[in-house]
Scaffold this motif. Structure first.
Motif, PDB file in Angstrom:
ATOM      1  N   GLN A 410       0.826  -1.205   0.000  1.00 33.73           N
ATOM      2  CA  GLN A 410       0.000   0.000   0.000  1.00 33.73           C
ATOM      3  C   GLN A 410       0.860   1.254   0.000  1.00 33.73           C
ATOM      4  O   GLN A 410       0.554   2.238  -0.687  1.00 33.73           O
ATOM      5  N   THR A 414       0.731   3.971  -2.930  1.00 31.23           N
ATOM      6  CA  THR A 414       0.435   5.366  -2.602  1.00 31.23           C
ATOM      7  C   THR A 414       1.497   6.303  -3.180  1.00 31.23           C
ATOM      8  O   THR A 414       1.174   7.373  -3.719  1.00 31.23           O
ATOM      9  N   THR A 418       0.892   9.176  -5.889  1.00 34.08           N
ATOM     10  CA  THR A 418       1.150  10.576  -5.536  1.00 34.08           C
ATOM     11  C   THR A 418       2.192  11.209  -6.448  1.00 34.08           C
ATOM     12  O   THR A 418       1.936  12.242  -7.082  1.00 34.08           O
TER      13      THR A 418
END
Length: 494
Positions: A410, A414, A418
């Motif tokens: 995760q 992420t 981003t």
């Protein structure tokens, strides 16, 4: 180090400090919509898309205005020639506004395909005629402009700072270098604010000086002022627009408002073909639709729109890109590697075990994020920022087959979302939106098969070439050979 941006006006890289803390007002010259967008347009709008994305990543509230030029852009910088839309309308036997609507839709379609964010405001020049007439009247009243036979010109000699952006001296400016300068002008460098329209000119409006249409330079000033105010933080455009377009914008805006027009002028470099600028006027352009779908004699195949974005990000926005098929192929390969790694992480997330995140991987991700931000803070060094994504790809491919926790995956996903998605726009949140999570891989594999088939044909191994074509056809993939050695593909039901 905070964010630093190169300012064409001061000719140096400066700390970015907007006029109003936390707020950024940004204007970028949009397309003149008389043809399909080409690779040069992609270079421009991807570059400013990254600037927009990074400013928002840094926490700024950005109002982004990008205009649509649908009248007034003449075929010659000396205020002579035809309106580009009117000329295209005559060629296609259509109304100029039909031309504008068609190519505006085409432009946004191509930008959407490359994940270029839509501007907050996309004003049309034809929708702001009253504002432009009002601005002309202010300049006339203040003595910066003069009217001759229904046309109005800005008198550059009245504005001492004319030339401060481009570094040109008024006495050296000869606007009529290519054509004879209009005898109406008091000085060759004077530029049109309003042009008298001939009776048969379709694009014309009533004004205090007679029926006519606005000058190209005036449009951007009027629309910028309306939506962003008298002084804005960033004005962007291509280096070729530095003179005369942006120089004229400065003159008329600052003469009218008695205050600075733009704090940071940002210019991207151009796309070249064999060392020459790519552009419609030179006839050496390649449209984005040709790259994505239709093919072109300079291309061995068609490419994913995101490969074009990847190509642009691989170089600095102030550096030129010399176009080649090999460069696009390499960019496609790079994009595929990033996409494959992202999809691998997301697939493993669905069945990964629970547990704490790997501290070593978290530390590595933090270090890579710092490197990414340092690169972007250094005048948007996207090439180095992309290298961070490739380092993340290598770490994904080095993960053990078992035991990687959901929290670890995760954290990686992420960071991809981003840095690669929110900022660089090269990673997608949802790959199913383009027809399935495996579409990127499918396009890559078909591209490889097309290359193998072309190599077989070159070696006169027609049996192998025909076998590749026939086997793909049985799988529902139709290859289409076009003039110039181009091969495109489509689904049988597409």
């Amino acid at each position: 180090m905070g964010f630093r941006l190169y300012n064409t006006l001061t000719r140096k890289t400066e700390d970015f400090e907007p006029v109003e803390p936390g707020q950024v007002r940004m204007y970028v010259c949009g397309p003149t919509v008389y043809g399909h967008a080409h690779l040069g347009h992609a270079k421009s709008y991807v570059s400013f898309d990254v600037l927009l994305r990074y400013l928002r990543y840094l926490g700024y509230a950005v109002t982004y205005v990008q205009n649509i030029t649908d009248v007034g852009h003449l075929t010659d910088d000396a205020d002579e020639g035809e309106d580009k839309l009117a000329r295209q309308a005559r060629k296609e036997h259509r109304h100029p506004m039909a031309i504008a609507e068609y190519y505006t839709r085409s432009y946004f379609e191509d930008m959407d395909a490359m994940q270029v964010l839509r501007p907050d405001i996309s004003p049309r020049a034809t929708g702001h005629i009253p504002e432009q007439i009002e601005l002309i009247q202010i300049l006339l009243d203040k003595g910066y402009a003069y009217e001759v036979n229904g046309s109005v010109y800005f008198e550059v000699c009245k504005f001492p700072d004319y030339g401060k952006l481009s570094g040109r001296n008024i006495d050296q400016m000869q606007a009529g270098a290519r054509v004879e300068v209009s005898s109406e002008k008091r000085h060759p460098a004077d530029f049109a604010l309003w042009k008298k329209a001939e009776p048969n000119h379709i694009m014309q409006w009533p004004s205090p000086w007679g029926r006519g249409y606005p000058g190209w330079h005036l449009e951007c000033s009027a629309m910028s002022m309306k939506y962003l105010g008298k002084t804005i933080d960033i004005h962007g455009g291509g280096i070729e627009n530095q003179f005369p377009h942006h120089e004229c914008e400065i003159a008329q805006s600052e003469a009218a408002n008695d205050c600075p027009f733009v704090k940071y002028w940002v210019h991207h470099n151009m796309v070249t073909v064999d060392g020459q600028k790519m552009g419609k006027s030179l006839g050496n352009f390649i449209t984005l639709k040709q790259i994505f779908k239709e093919g072109h004699p300079r291309l061995s195949r068609t490419y994913d729109p995101m490969a074009v974005r990847q190509l642009i990000l691989q170089s600095h926005y102030r550096s030129p890109i010399d176009f080649s098929d090999a460069a696009l192929t390499a960019a496609q390969s790079g994009y595929d590697k990033i996409t494959d790694a992202v999809l691998k992480v997301r697939k493993r997330l669905t069945s990964a075990p629970d547990g704490a995140a790997d501290t070593k991987i978290l530390e590595a991700l933090a270090t890579l994020k710092d490197k990414f931000e340092a690169a972007m803070n250094d005048d948007l060094n996207t090439a180095v920022a992309l290298s961070v994504l490739f380092e993340m790809v290598r770490r994904v491919n080095a993960l053990p087959d078992d035991g990687v926790t959901k929290a670890t995956l995760q954290a990686m996903d992420t960071q991809f979302r981003t840095l690669g998605g929110d900022v660089l726009g090269i990673v997608k949140d949802d790959y199913s939106a383009v027809g399935g999570a495996d579409d990127a891989l499918l396009a890559h594999l078909i591209g490889l098969l097309i290359e193998l088939r072309q190599a077989a044909r070159k070696n006169k191994d027609f049996a192998t070439a025909d076998a590749i074509r026939d086997k793909l056809a049985r799988l529902g993939i139709i290859l289409e050979d076009k003039p110039g050695g181009i091969t495109t593909w489509r689904r049988a039901n597409g």
